[in-house]
Design an enzyme around this catalytic site. Structure first.
Site, mmCIF file in Angstrom:
data_model
loop_
_atom_site.group_PDB
_atom_site.id
_atom_site.type_symbol
_atom_site.label_atom_id
_atom_site.label_comp_id
_atom_site.label_asym_id
_atom_site.label_seq_id
_atom_site.Cartn_x
_atom_site.Cartn_y
_atom_site.Cartn_z
ATOM 1 C CD1 TRP A 17 54.099 -37.950 -26.245
ATOM 2 C CD2 TRP A 17 55.131 -39.927 -26.431
ATOM 3 N NE1 TRP A 17 55.132 -37.797 -27.125
ATOM 4 C CE2 TRP A 17 55.784 -39.002 -27.261
ATOM 5 C CE3 TRP A 17 55.611 -41.236 -26.370
ATOM 6 C CZ2 TRP A 17 56.889 -39.336 -28.041
ATOM 7 C CZ3 TRP A 17 56.711 -41.573 -27.153
ATOM 8 C CH2 TRP A 17 57.341 -40.628 -27.981
ATOM 9 C CG HIS A 102 47.978 -35.116 -15.603
ATOM 10 N ND1 HIS A 102 46.691 -35.493 -15.904
ATOM 11 C CD2 HIS A 102 48.430 -34.398 -16.660
ATOM 12 C CE1 HIS A 102 46.384 -35.021 -17.109
ATOM 13 N NE2 HIS A 102 47.425 -34.355 -17.588
ATOM 14 C CD GLU A 104 44.432 -37.409 -18.221
ATOM 15 O OE1 GLU A 104 45.460 -38.071 -18.378
ATOM 16 O OE2 GLU A 104 43.977 -36.636 -19.093
ATOM 17 C CB SER A 215 42.273 -27.986 -25.441
ATOM 18 O OG SER A 215 41.555 -29.080 -24.912
ATOM 19 N N GLY A 236 48.894 -32.556 -24.118
ATOM 20 C CA GLY A 236 48.517 -33.963 -24.225
ATOM 21 C C GLY A 236 48.402 -34.315 -25.698
ATOM 22 N N GLY A 237 47.184 -34.235 -26.222
ATOM 23 C CA GLY A 237 46.898 -34.635 -27.598
ATOM 24 C C GLY A 237 47.875 -34.087 -28.630
HETATM 25 C C1 PEP Z 1 47.317 -32.839 -20.420
HETATM 26 O O1 PEP Z 1 46.997 -34.021 -20.407
HETATM 27 O O2 PEP Z 1 48.086 -32.397 -19.544
HETATM 28 C C2 PEP Z 1 46.764 -31.982 -21.453
HETATM 29 C C3 PEP Z 1 46.967 -30.689 -21.393
HETATM 30 O O3 PEP Z 1 46.040 -32.611 -22.444
HETATM 31 P P1 PEP Z 1 45.421 -31.905 -23.770
HETATM 32 O O4 PEP Z 1 46.511 -31.036 -24.343
HETATM 33 O O5 PEP Z 1 45.067 -33.038 -24.655
HETATM 34 O O6 PEP Z 1 44.258 -31.096 -23.309
#
Ligand code: PEP
Length: 254
Positions: A17, A102, A104, A215, A236-237
């Protein structure tokens, strides 16, 4: 689409999240996800809320088959590390999994390969299952360095703990250029890297779950999960939308 050759590995879908939500949003999201994920499944599902909501999430999912995870952990056991949370604390709050390294955190918090390796150790010492994130940047991919980068990220952990401990770990291949950008690795790109990661794992090559992240959506999940080396996804999203999340979990369950 059924895949062959990985009968030993259960599919896994992990929802990260990130720093989103609030008590009301989370309660509504969880209620919908839990209602849509009743009974027995062939795939495991993990939700990783922000730390302040771990207990709140546990209280809602504890009698479902959904597992709790955290998004990060300190490499230290205790002490003067303001703002950090130890692996033992996460275990006490009923976490079973923890995301480590991760992109980020590597990019925005400057986490090094060595720190990531230490976090991996700390997680396992508290009986948490680390989900080790690795992946290359766009420039590294364009320069053809992606396998070198991924090899180096893995080697930093192998140097610290060896390979055998990966029997209780998960690896997530997340190309940095695909995370949160709407761009997804092609099945060929993901296949090449997942194969490469398996080769680096030696004897455990066929046992370790390797997730793809970047994604993933309901519209591309099935195609990715059809590849025999992809054992699920780190999201993620898509994990913030119950309908989308459940469709991806169902694709992993097929
Ligand atoms: C993530 O943050 O690990 C990720 C895969 O994000 P998203 O699915 O939004 O690309």
């Amino acid at each position: 689409m059924k895949k062959t050759g990985n009968a030993k590995r259960r599919q896994l879908v992990v929802g990260n999240w990130k720093m989103n939500g609030n008590q009301q949003f989370n309660a509504e999201l969880l209620a919908e996800v839990i209602a849509g994920w009743q009974g027995e499944h062939g795939a495991d599902v993990v939700i990783c809320p922000p730390n302040p909501y771990l207990l709140h999430t546990h209280e809602r999912i504890f009698d479902s088959s959904i597992y709790l995870g955290a998004q990060n952990v300190s490499q230290y056991e205790s002490g003067a590390y303001t703002g950090e949370v130890s692996a033992q604390m996460l275990a006490e709050l009923h976490c079973k999994f923890v995301i480590i390294g991760h992109n980020e955190r590597r990019r925005l918090q400057g986490e090094t390969d060595e720190q990531v390796a230490q976090k991996f150790v700390a997680a396992q010492q508290a009986n948490l299952i680390p989900i080790l994130c690795i992946g290359e940047s766009l420039a590294q991919r364009e320069n053809g360095q992606h396998l070198d980068v991924i090899g180096r990220q893995l080697e930093a952990v192998f140097k610290c703990v060896g390979r055998d401990v990966f029997v209780n770990a998960v690896v997530a291949y997340e190309p940095v250029w695909a995370v949160g950008t709407g761009k997804t690795a092609t099945p060929q790109q993901a296949h090449e890297v997942h194969r490469f990661i398996r080769e680096q794992l030696g004897n455990l090559a066929e046992e370790v779950r390797i997730l793809y992240g970047g994604s993933v959506k309901a519209s591309n999940a099935e195609q990715l999960f059809a590849l025999s080396d992809i054992d699920g996804a780190l999201l993620g999203g898509a994990s913030l939308d119950a309908k989308e999340f459940l469709k991806i979990c169902e694709a992993a369950d097929k």
